[in-house]
Scaffold this motif. Structure first.
Motif, PDB file in Angstrom:
ATOM      1  N   VAL A   1       0.852  -1.194   0.000  1.00  0.00           N
ATOM      2  CA  VAL A   1       0.000   0.000   0.000  1.00  0.00           C
ATOM      3  C   VAL A   1       0.891   1.248   0.000  1.00  0.00           C
ATOM      4  O   VAL A   1       1.670   1.465   0.916  1.00  0.00           O
ATOM      5  CB  VAL A   1      -0.935   0.007   1.223  1.00  0.00           C
ATOM      6  N   GLY A   2       0.746   2.049  -1.053  1.00  0.00           N
ATOM      7  CA  GLY A   2       1.653   3.173  -1.238  1.00  0.00           C
ATOM      8  C   GLY A   2       2.966   2.675  -1.818  1.00  0.00           C
ATOM      9  O   GLY A   2       4.053   3.013  -1.357  1.00  0.00           O
ATOM     10  N   ALA A   3       2.851   1.890  -2.866  1.00  0.00           N
ATOM     11  CA  ALA A   3       4.012   1.188  -3.423  1.00  0.00           C
ATOM     12  C   ALA A   3       5.027   2.121  -4.056  1.00  0.00           C
ATOM     13  O   ALA A   3       6.196   1.760  -4.215  1.00  0.00           O
ATOM     14  CB  ALA A   3       3.548   0.164  -4.465  1.00  0.00           C
ATOM     15  N   GLY A   4       4.615   3.329  -4.449  1.00  0.00           N
ATOM     16  CA  GLY A   4       5.537   4.254  -5.089  1.00  0.00           C
ATOM     17  C   GLY A   4       6.087   3.676  -6.373  1.00  0.00           C
ATOM     18  O   GLY A   4       5.354   3.106  -7.198  1.00  0.00           O
ATOM     19  N   THR A   5       7.388   3.778  -6.566  1.00  0.00           N
ATOM     20  CA  THR A   5       8.023   3.231  -7.764  1.00  0.00           C
ATOM     21  C   THR A   5       8.302   1.736  -7.636  1.00  0.00           C
ATOM     22  O   THR A   5       8.874   1.131  -8.535  1.00  0.00           O
ATOM     23  CB  THR A   5       9.329   3.983  -8.071  1.00  0.00           C
ATOM     24  N   GLY A   6       7.910   1.152  -6.503  1.00  0.00           N
ATOM     25  CA  GLY A   6       7.872  -0.299  -6.396  1.00  0.00           C
ATOM     26  C   GLY A   6       9.133  -1.004  -5.975  1.00  0.00           C
ATOM     27  O   GLY A   6       9.331  -2.172  -6.307  1.00  0.00           O
ATOM     28  N   ARG A   7       9.998  -0.338  -5.228  1.00  0.00           N
ATOM     29  CA  ARG A   7      11.246  -1.020  -4.872  1.00  0.00           C
ATOM     30  C   ARG A   7      10.993  -2.274  -4.045  1.00  0.00           C
ATOM     31  O   ARG A   7      11.658  -3.294  -4.241  1.00  0.00           O
ATOM     32  CB  ARG A   7      12.195  -0.084  -4.134  1.00  0.00           C
ATOM     33  N   HIS A   8      10.007  -2.252  -3.136  1.00  0.00           N
ATOM     34  CA  HIS A   8       9.707  -3.460  -2.372  1.00  0.00           C
ATOM     35  C   HIS A   8       8.945  -4.471  -3.215  1.00  0.00           C
ATOM     36  O   HIS A   8       9.197  -5.680  -3.123  1.00  0.00           O
ATOM     37  CB  HIS A   8       8.894  -3.099  -1.127  1.00  0.00           C
ATOM     38  N   THR A   9       8.034  -4.000  -4.042  1.00  0.00           N
ATOM     39  CA  THR A   9       7.264  -4.903  -4.891  1.00  0.00           C
ATOM     40  C   THR A   9       8.169  -5.703  -5.816  1.00  0.00           C
ATOM     41  O   THR A   9       8.047  -6.931  -5.921  1.00  0.00           O
ATOM     42  CB  THR A   9       6.241  -4.099  -5.728  1.00  0.00           C
ATOM     43  N   VAL A  10       9.082  -5.010  -6.491  1.00  0.00           N
ATOM     44  CA  VAL A  10       9.979  -5.691  -7.433  1.00  0.00           C
ATOM     45  C   VAL A  10      10.875  -6.691  -6.697  1.00  0.00           C
ATOM     46  O   VAL A  10      11.133  -7.797  -7.198  1.00  0.00           O
ATOM     47  CB  VAL A  10      10.828  -4.658  -8.197  1.00  0.00           C
TER      48      VAL A  10
ATOM     49  N   THR B   1       0.041  -7.228  -4.999  1.00  0.00           N
ATOM     50  CA  THR B   1      -0.808  -6.142  -5.475  1.00  0.00           C
ATOM     51  C   THR B   1      -0.192  -4.843  -4.983  1.00  0.00           C
ATOM     52  O   THR B   1       0.025  -4.672  -3.780  1.00  0.00           O
ATOM     53  CB  THR B   1      -2.242  -6.274  -4.949  1.00  0.00           C
ATOM     54  N   ALA B   2       0.118  -3.929  -5.909  1.00  0.00           N
ATOM     55  CA  ALA B   2       0.786  -2.671  -5.577  1.00  0.00           C
ATOM     56  C   ALA B   2      -0.178  -1.517  -5.808  1.00  0.00           C
ATOM     57  O   ALA B   2      -0.623  -1.288  -6.934  1.00  0.00           O
ATOM     58  CB  ALA B   2       2.038  -2.491  -6.422  1.00  0.00           C
ATOM     59  N   VAL B   3      -0.486  -0.778  -4.743  1.00  0.00           N
ATOM     60  CA  VAL B   3      -1.441   0.333  -4.809  1.00  0.00           C
ATOM     61  C   VAL B   3      -0.705   1.647  -4.607  1.00  0.00           C
ATOM     62  O   VAL B   3       0.110   1.778  -3.677  1.00  0.00           O
ATOM     63  CB  VAL B   3      -2.530   0.189  -3.722  1.00  0.00           C
ATOM     64  N   ASP B   4      -0.991   2.639  -5.457  1.00  0.00           N
ATOM     65  CA  ASP B   4      -0.417   3.969  -5.267  1.00  0.00           C
ATOM     66  C   ASP B   4      -1.275   4.997  -5.997  1.00  0.00           C
ATOM     67  O   ASP B   4      -1.791   4.705  -7.086  1.00  0.00           O
ATOM     68  CB  ASP B   4       1.024   4.045  -5.786  1.00  0.00           C
TER      69      ASP B   4
ATOM     70  N   SER C   1      -0.180   7.805  -7.314  1.00  0.00           N
ATOM     71  CA  SER C   1       0.590   8.557  -8.310  1.00  0.00           C
ATOM     72  C   SER C   1       0.782   7.738  -9.576  1.00  0.00           C
ATOM     73  O   SER C   1       1.477   6.710  -9.576  1.00  0.00           O
ATOM     74  CB  SER C   1       1.953   8.951  -7.740  1.00  0.00           C
ATOM     75  N   ALA C   2       0.204   8.210 -10.674  1.00  0.00           N
ATOM     76  CA  ALA C   2       0.380   7.526 -11.955  1.00  0.00           C
ATOM     77  C   ALA C   2       1.837   7.528 -12.385  1.00  0.00           C
ATOM     78  O   ALA C   2       2.323   6.562 -12.994  1.00  0.00           O
ATOM     79  CB  ALA C   2      -0.490   8.186 -13.021  1.00  0.00           C
ATOM     80  N   ALA C   3       2.556   8.607 -12.071  1.00  0.00           N
ATOM     81  CA  ALA C   3       3.975   8.688 -12.439  1.00  0.00           C
ATOM     82  C   ALA C   3       4.783   7.624 -11.710  1.00  0.00           C
ATOM     83  O   ALA C   3       5.642   6.962 -12.301  1.00  0.00           O
ATOM     84  CB  ALA C   3       4.512  10.080 -12.122  1.00  0.00           C
ATOM     85  N   MET C   4       4.518   7.456 -10.428  1.00  0.00           N
ATOM     86  CA  MET C   4       5.226   6.444  -9.654  1.00  0.00           C
ATOM     87  C   MET C   4       4.965   5.050 -10.215  1.00  0.00           C
ATOM     88  O   MET C   4       5.892   4.265 -10.454  1.00  0.00           O
ATOM     89  CB  MET C   4       4.787   6.508  -8.184  1.00  0.00           C
ATOM     90  N   LEU C   5       3.701   4.735 -10.431  1.00  0.00           N
ATOM     91  CA  LEU C   5       3.361   3.399 -10.933  1.00  0.00           C
ATOM     92  C   LEU C   5       3.883   3.189 -12.348  1.00  0.00           C
ATOM     93  O   LEU C   5       4.165   2.049 -12.750  1.00  0.00           O
ATOM     94  CB  LEU C   5       1.847   3.198 -10.898  1.00  0.00           C
ATOM     95  N   GLY C   6       4.038   4.261 -13.103  1.00  0.00           N
ATOM     96  CA  GLY C   6       4.622   4.127 -14.437  1.00  0.00           C
ATOM     97  C   GLY C   6       6.030   3.575 -14.372  1.00  0.00           C
ATOM     98  O   GLY C   6       6.402   2.695 -15.169  1.00  0.00           O
ATOM     99  N   TYR C   7       6.831   4.070 -13.439  1.00  0.00           N
ATOM    100  CA  TYR C   7       8.188   3.548 -13.263  1.00  0.00           C
ATOM    101  C   TYR C   7       8.156   2.099 -12.781  1.00  0.00           C
ATOM    102  O   TYR C   7       8.976   1.269 -13.195  1.00  0.00           O
ATOM    103  CB  TYR C   7       8.972   4.411 -12.280  1.00  0.00           C
TER     104      TYR C   7
ATOM    105  N   THR D   1      -0.904  -3.833 -10.521  1.00  0.00           N
ATOM    106  CA  THR D   1      -0.794  -2.454 -10.062  1.00  0.00           C
ATOM    107  C   THR D   1      -2.185  -1.824 -10.033  1.00  0.00           C
ATOM    108  O   THR D   1      -2.989  -2.034 -10.933  1.00  0.00           O
ATOM    109  CB  THR D   1       0.138  -1.624 -10.960  1.00  0.00           C
ATOM    110  N   VAL D   2      -2.438  -1.043  -8.994  1.00  0.00           N
ATOM    111  CA  VAL D   2      -3.731  -0.382  -8.814  1.00  0.00           C
ATOM    112  C   VAL D   2      -3.476   1.098  -8.599  1.00  0.00           C
ATOM    113  O   VAL D   2      -2.852   1.497  -7.609  1.00  0.00           O
ATOM    114  CB  VAL D   2      -4.504  -0.973  -7.616  1.00  0.00           C
ATOM    115  N   ASP D   3      -3.960   1.911  -9.515  1.00  0.00           N
ATOM    116  CA  ASP D   3      -3.766   3.358  -9.456  1.00  0.00           C
ATOM    117  C   ASP D   3      -4.923   3.978  -8.681  1.00  0.00           C
ATOM    118  O   ASP D   3      -6.052   4.001  -9.162  1.00  0.00           O
ATOM    119  CB  ASP D   3      -3.714   3.919 -10.886  1.00  0.00           C
ATOM    120  N   GLY D   4      -4.647   4.462  -7.463  1.00  0.00           N
ATOM    121  CA  GLY D   4      -5.717   5.073  -6.684  1.00  0.00           C
ATOM    122  C   GLY D   4      -5.332   5.278  -5.240  1.00  0.00           C
ATOM    123  O   GLY D   4      -4.368   4.696  -4.740  1.00  0.00           O
ATOM    124  N   ASP D   5      -6.084   6.138  -4.571  1.00  0.00           N
ATOM    125  CA  ASP D   5      -5.887   6.382  -3.146  1.00  0.00           C
ATOM    126  C   ASP D   5      -6.358   5.170  -2.354  1.00  0.00           C
ATOM    127  O   ASP D   5      -7.415   4.586  -2.650  1.00  0.00           O
ATOM    128  CB  ASP D   5      -6.677   7.632  -2.747  1.00  0.00           C
TER     129      ASP D   5
END
Length: 290
Positions: A82-91, A101-104, A106-112, A127-131
């Motif tokens: 939750v609040g995955a950002g650019t996904g360093r933990h997810t990756v 499941t990675a939620v954030d 910021s579309a820019a963050m999830l894009g990376y 990936t889930v784009d949303g608050d």
């Protein structure tokens, strides 16, 4: 014989309200600064996503939260970041678990994050784009959020939703030592210091007041917000100070102050003269399982 007056009653601390006041004071300071500069805070993290990714991903394998999570998952585990950002933990986690499941918001963050997933051929991540408070996602065995809660005024509902999403364990990672996101420059431009963010100690009080008694592990880690160069640092810090991009005078002042205060790091990057910082991993079993 006159009886001595007892000391004044010690009023209990309302930790939940204290958390709210810290977050609200900082928010108002920043909103006031944005208004004074005549700019809007549109996609705060979008402007920082690239540097955030560069600064943090390089040391993920040493991240204390990642190491703790790796000890609590296996190939059958489902995870919610939750609040995955650019996904360093997810990756980093994806190769070791069944699904992430990675939620954030910021579309820019999830894009990376999506770029990195494609580059590494990782297919077990959604990936889930949303608050967080507005999304609907499946439950997972392990739910965690890393350095996410700082701007959340209503912290208890946010945490309760984390609990509801977890079938086995909840992890929340927050700093104990304050991170000066303004690099200590706020008072140079706005006359008063910027309110610090709430810390893991504030969260512990709020959680216990809400009836949650987490396990707490204090960890020490390297300071992570560093830059390749002064040219990279100046726009990032200027944005943190709520200053206009076209304000050349303010930009040059930021550059001058950073040149005085930043030092060279062993990895070739530059940053503040801070070698390490402390954070806390707060974790607990959802009440339905306790």
């Amino acid at each position: 014989m006159t009886k001595p007056e007892p000391p004044p009653e010690v009023v209990p601390v309302d930790f939940i309200e204290r958390w709210r006041q810290i977050v609200d004071r900082r928010r108002v300071q920043m909103e006031t600064a944005y208004a004074a500069s005549g700019i809007e805070n549109a996609d705060y993290w979008g402007k920082r996503a690239k540097n955030y990714r560069q600064a943090l991903h390089g040391g993920t394998e040493r991240d204390p939260l990642l190491l703790r999570l790796l000890g609590d998952v296996d190939a059958t585990t489902t995870v919610l970041d939750v609040g995955a950002g650019t996904g360093r933990h997810t990756v980093a986690l994806a190769p070791h678990v069944a699904h992430v499941t990675a939620v954030d918001p910021s579309a820019a963050m999830l894009g990376y994050l999506r770029e990195d997933l494609a580059e590494h051929g990782i297919t077990n991540v959604t990936t889930v784009d949303g608050d967080w408070m507005g999304v609907d996602v499946p439950q997972a065995d392990v739910v965690f959020c890393s350095h996410v809660l700082y701007p959340i005024a209503d912290v208890v509902p946010f945490v309760r939703k984390l609990e509801a999403a977890a079938t086995r364990r909840v992890y929340v990672y927050l700093r104990i030592d304050l991170l000066a996101t303004d690099f200590g420059l706020w008072s140079d431009f706005w006359s008063v210091p910027l309110q610090g963010q709430p810390t893991a100690l504030d969260l512990f009080g709020a959680l216990t007041q809400a009836g949650i008694m987490p396990d707490v592990e204090v960890v020490e880690h390297r300071f992570t917000w560093t830059f390749h160069s002064l040219d990279e640092a100046v726009p990032q810090v200027r944005n943190s100070l709520c200053l206009r991009e076209d304000d050349t005078s303010a930009t040059e002042r930021v550059r001058s102050l950073l040149a005085e205060r930043m030092v060279a790091w062993p990895d070739g990057r530059i940053g503040p003269a801070i070698n390490a910082a402390r954070s806390a991993i707060l974790s607990w079993t959802p009440p339905s399982l306790a």
